[in-house]
Design a protein around this motif. Structure first.
Motif, PDB file in Angstrom:
ATOM      1  N   UNK A  57      59.928  37.405  37.780  1.00 37.76           N
ATOM      2  CA  UNK A  57      60.548  36.534  38.776  1.00 37.76           C
ATOM      3  C   UNK A  57      59.463  35.982  39.690  1.00 37.76           C
ATOM      4  N   UNK A  58      59.408  34.714  39.981  1.00 41.37           N
ATOM      5  CA  UNK A  58      60.229  33.663  39.394  1.00 41.37           C
ATOM      6  C   UNK A  58      59.765  33.367  37.973  1.00 41.37           C
ATOM      7  N   UNK A  59      60.647  32.781  37.191  1.00 47.95           N
ATOM      8  CA  UNK A  59      60.336  32.535  35.798  1.00 47.95           C
ATOM      9  C   UNK A  59      60.883  31.187  35.361  1.00 47.95           C
ATOM     10  N   UNK A  60      60.248  30.611  34.367  1.00 46.85           N
ATOM     11  CA  UNK A  60      60.754  29.382  33.757  1.00 46.85           C
ATOM     12  C   UNK A  60      61.572  29.712  32.521  1.00 46.85           C
ATOM     13  N   UNK A  61      61.682  31.014  32.214  1.00 45.30           N
ATOM     14  CA  UNK A  61      62.446  31.477  31.061  1.00 45.30           C
ATOM     15  C   UNK A  61      63.730  32.146  31.520  1.00 45.30           C
ATOM     16  N   UNK A  62      64.767  31.945  30.742  1.00 44.79           N
ATOM     17  CA  UNK A  62      66.073  32.493  31.085  1.00 44.79           C
ATOM     18  C   UNK A  62      66.612  33.304  29.916  1.00 44.79           C
ATOM     19  N   UNK A  63      67.294  34.422  30.220  1.00 45.69           N
ATOM     20  CA  UNK A  63      67.837  35.243  29.129  1.00 45.69           C
ATOM     21  C   UNK A  63      68.977  34.523  28.403  1.00 45.69           C
TER      22      UNK A  63
END
Length: 147
Positions: A134-140
């Protein structure tokens, strides 16, 4: 004889279960992302049998198996791509009622690692990961075998 199942690979957001899209049949192979009819036009169709996902409509050179190829410790982020099955490649389990697919790697010591699937919409790339930062540009996301 084992039963086989076939269909498209449907990607759903982990946060609410809504459909994000379908895995694209990328003509260059390599890393898979979601289909954009303006770029690719075709969804990737696969057949599931004996823990393997094999592409049935490839627009790319072999190998025609879907998964990821991790290092011996299976701890790094890995592209969701076309791979040759073998040591440290993902094998799959399918829930035939829901269509849910889950990947597993066998580590060098024989233990299992169940990575999460992540989607980066800015780069249109799917990958396996052990954790999200976090923060991330990827999402589960989750992946399903769909008609």
């Amino acid at each position: 004889m084992p039963q086989s199942y076939s269909g498209r690979l449907e990607v759903r957001w982990a946060t609410n279960g809504s459909v994000a899209g379908y895995v694209a049949n990328n003509p260059t192979g390599g890393s898979f992302g979601l289909n954009d009819p303006m770029l690719f036009g075709d969804d990737l169709y696969v057949e599931y049998m004996d823990s393997v996902l094999m592409v049935v409509n490839p627009e790319f050179a072999p190998p025609h198996f879907v998964g990821g190829s991790a290092g011996p410790d299976c701890s790094s982020k890995v592209q969701f791509a076309n791979v040759e099955p073998g040591p440290f490649t993902a094998f799959w389990t399918l829930n035939p009622l829901s269509g849910a697919l889950n990947a597993t790697w066998i580590k060098h010591d024989g233990s299992e690692n169940k990575p999460s699937l992540a989607y980066n919409p800015a780069e249109n790339v799917l990958s396996f990961t052990g954790h999200f930062t976090s923060p991330s540009t990827e999402y589960p996301v989750y992946i399903y075998l769909s008609d």
